[in-house]
Design an enzyme around this catalytic site. Structure first.
Site, short mmCIF file in Angstrom:
data_model
loop_
_atom_site.label_atom_id
_atom_site.label_comp_id
_atom_site.label_asym_id
_atom_site.label_seq_id
_atom_site.Cartn_x
_atom_site.Cartn_y
_atom_site.Cartn_z
N HIS A 296 0.85 -1.20 0.00
CA HIS A 296 0.00 0.00 0.00
C HIS A 296 0.87 1.24 0.00
O HIS A 296 1.87 1.31 0.72
CB HIS A 296 -0.91 -0.01 1.24
CG HIS A 296 -1.83 1.17 1.32
ND1 HIS A 296 -1.73 2.14 2.29
CD2 HIS A 296 -2.88 1.53 0.53
CE1 HIS A 296 -2.68 3.03 2.12
NE2 HIS A 296 -3.38 2.70 1.06
N SER A 297 0.53 2.21 -0.86
CA SER A 297 1.15 3.53 -0.85
C SER A 297 2.67 3.43 -1.05
O SER A 297 3.13 2.79 -2.00
CB SER A 297 0.79 4.25 0.46
OG SER A 297 1.19 5.59 0.42
N LEU A 298 3.45 4.05 -0.17
CA LEU A 298 4.90 4.04 -0.31
C LEU A 298 5.48 2.63 -0.21
O LEU A 298 6.55 2.35 -0.75
CB LEU A 298 5.53 4.94 0.76
CG LEU A 298 7.04 5.09 0.74
CD1 LEU A 298 7.52 5.78 -0.52
CD2 LEU A 298 7.53 5.85 1.98
#
Length: 632
Positions: A296-298
């Site tokens: 998720h995300s970074l």
């Protein structure tokens, strides 16, 4: 002397937890949890709800029960039970009393037989109610008693053991874990719960089992210590602390000083969890267990860099090498040119020696891979990976292979999941083939859709069908009624538009009329300001079909993106596998509020759970040959 018996912990919940029977505590195996989970032994249960009694009362009742009825069997009182009527009276109409009674602090228990036990409250209101009902002719048990059962309603069997795990999924968090420690554990639990519901509904006949394990890599890192906190001003401190605990992770990762610490932290945690799981499940590797990663995300960017081994230092060295190879166009003397030539020859010779030395080292010792396992599927959720790759110089290529950004020998399948209003998410497909920026991402099916079209059978379709330029001399007389290849250019679809239009377009776009109707297509790309009658459409389509269908015609218009008459992309320009998958918006969803909440809305989504399991269970029946089916 009493010999101490060493009781081993008991595995529960599919091996995710262990129960210390002596201490009465339960703790997770694969992640850390500050609060221990208390475990209560269930002996006596309430009829109907089958909830266990409090352990203290249950132990007292059990001890009294064994003292009075040890050695007796339930069938000894079978005749007595049959002769009694429902209201607690025998055949002569005389009410019977309890065989044994036991007083607790706030309750008392009556035994009418070995297996007929009732619990009564000693509160004043309960006593009054019992007195009144008994005077009306009801028995004590039927008026205010709660029947108890010794043992649970269902007995445990060998079939109760969960299926053996054949696919593990590591769930990697992004930024913000320092601000809310343990959040990835809760998010993974939500994703696991959603997956269990989908498994029971769609994959109950499979003998395999998918397990989700959280990967918490941020809390163990020291990074700069408290240096950033010490330089943070005190005004609006709450907002600043929130930014320091969340967005600061992005700055840490772009820092050459702390980037390696983040990468090693996630890499070591992934390898630790895999080794621990294999040690507790010895048959996993032998039976070909598979591993997928959901980031998720970074976390998507860090996981990608670990798998590919990307390093900014290596990129910097390549840029320096290119600069050295560029010729110096300024004027210079003969002596200066001669010295530069000798320097260039010396550097080339030095580079050859270094390559030979590296070759000898590589042959003497095998380089250990970053991860101890091969990644089957890499799912990116709300991922900014495409921005990072674009800033690193990745540009679209000429082939539709995933290898352009992630080689298949490293990861078998890359899938990018995003919500249309997620401000952090970006598309990956246009980095492989540029014209996919004008091709809509694949719409993820709703979890309750009946008989959905398989994703591999869904053909790419245009977001903005380009208007086909035509020859002035011969094609001016052709009917200008819109068709999939002559539709006017529409303004680019904003992802925040009404779901009514999006949902209608998705349904119609997946249901084209057959070849007998020529190029007539009901899709999101067939919308036009004019709506011709059916007779006019048929005639104009027959006329229009001729220049399009004839490959030898010199007046056929040149299209920017070749596509068939059905409005779909030509198969020669397709990706080997689709990568971008878009969640559908809600029916009553505000685009502005959704932009705030969508980035963290993936964990509990049943649509996401079905999508993940579809690709994880599919490997058993996967056929690498890409089907050549007409869109339906």
């Amino acid at each position: 002397m009493v010999e101490l018996v060493n009781i081993e912990p008991v595995c529960v919940r599919g091996g995710l937890y262990e129960v210390d029977v002596t201490q009465g505590e339960c703790y997770p195996v694969y992640w850390n949890q500050a609060d221990k989970i208390p475990v209560m032994r269930g002996q006596w249960f309430i009829d109907g709800t089958w909830q266990p009694l409090e352990e203290e009362e249950s132990n007292l009742i059990e001890q009294e029960h064994l003292n009075c009825f040890r050695g007796q069997q339930m069938q000894e009182n079978f005749d007595i039970e049959v002769s009694k009527s429902i209201d607690g009276k025998d055949g002569s109409g005389i009410s019977y009393s309890a065989v044994h009674s036991f007083k607790l602090s706030r309750n008392h228990v009556d035994w009418h037989s070995v297996d007929e036990v009732y619990l009564y409250s000693d509160a004043t209101t309960s006593k009054i109610a019992r007195t009144v009902t008994q005077k009306l002719g009801f028995s004590k048990a039927s008026s205010s008693g709660t029947r108890l059962h010794r043992g649970y309603v269902e007995e445990a069997t060998l079939e109760d053991k969960p299926s053996q795990t054949t696919h593990i999924v590591f769930v990697v968090h992004g930024i913000g874990q320092k601000m809310d420690q343990g959040r990835i554990i809760k998010n993974t639990a939500m994703m696991r719960e959603a997956a269990r519901k989908i498994e029971e509904r769609h994959f109950s006949n499979y003998a395999t089992h998918v397990e989700f394990l959280p990967v918490e890599w941020r809390s163990k890192l020291t990074l700069d210590g408290d240096t950033v906190d010490s330089i943070t001003p005190d005004k609006v401190r709450g907002l600043r602390d929130m930014l320091n605990s969340s967005a600061m992770d992005i700055m840490y990762y772009t820092s050459p000083l702390y980037r390696d610490e983040l990468v090693k932290g996630l890499q070591q945690e992934l390898n630790r969890l895999y080794s621990l799981f294999c040690s507790r499940n010895p048959d996993f590797e032998e039976k070909g267990g598979k591993v997928s990663i959901v980031s998720h995300s970074l976390g998507c960017v860090i996981t990608y860099d670990i798998m590919t081994g990307w390093n900014p230092v290596r990129l910097y060295e390549q840029l320096l090498q290119k600069e050295e190879e560029l010729p110096d166009e300024r004027w210079m003397s003969y002596e200066e040119r001669h010295l530069l030539d000798e320097l260039y020859i010396t550097k080339r010779r030095l580079k050859e020696i270094e390559e030979r030395l590296h070759g000898l080292k590589a042959s003497s010792m095998t380089q250990t891979p970053a991860l101890k396992f091969k990644v089957e599927n890499f799912f990116c959720m709300g991922s900014p990976l495409a921005v990072f790759l674009a800033l690193r110089g990745i540009r679209p290529g000429n082939t539709g292979s995933q290898d352009h950004i992630l080689p298949r020998e490293i990861c078998n399948r890359l899938l990018n999941i995003f919500h249309p209003t997620d401000p952090v998410a970006y598309r990956l497909e246009p980095l492989i083939l540029k014209h996919y920026s004008n091709i809509s991402p694949v719409q993820i099916h709703w979890y309750n859709t009946s008989n959905p079209l398989p994703y591999e059978h869904m053909k790419p379709s245009f977001l903005n069908p380009a208007k086909e330029p035509t020859s002035v001399s011969e094609n001016e007389g052709i009917s200008t009624i819109p068709s999939p290849v002559t539709s006017p250019v529409l303004s680019r679809r904003h992802y925040g538009e009404s779901i009514t239009n999006i949902g209608k377009a998705s349904i119609l776009g997946a249901a084209s009329i057959g070849k007998g109707l020529g190029g007539m297509l009901f899709s999101r790309f067939g919308r036009s300001s004019t709506t011709p009658s059916s007779e006019t459409s048929k005639d104009s389509m027959e006329d229009e079909k001729k220049p399009v269908a004839s490959p030898s015609a010199t007046t056929v218009a040149t299209q920017t993106l070749p596509h068939s008459s059905s409005g779909f992309l030509d198969s020669a320009l397709e990706l080997d596998h689709r990568i971008d998958f878009e969640l559908r918006e809600g029916l009553v969803e505000s685009r502005y509020w959704s932009a705030v909440t969508s980035h963290t809305a993936y964990w509990s989504s049943l649509d996401v759970a079905l999508f993940l399991l579809t690709f994880m269970y599919k490997h058993e029946h996967d056929n690498d040959a890409k089907p050549n089916l007409d869109p339906i």
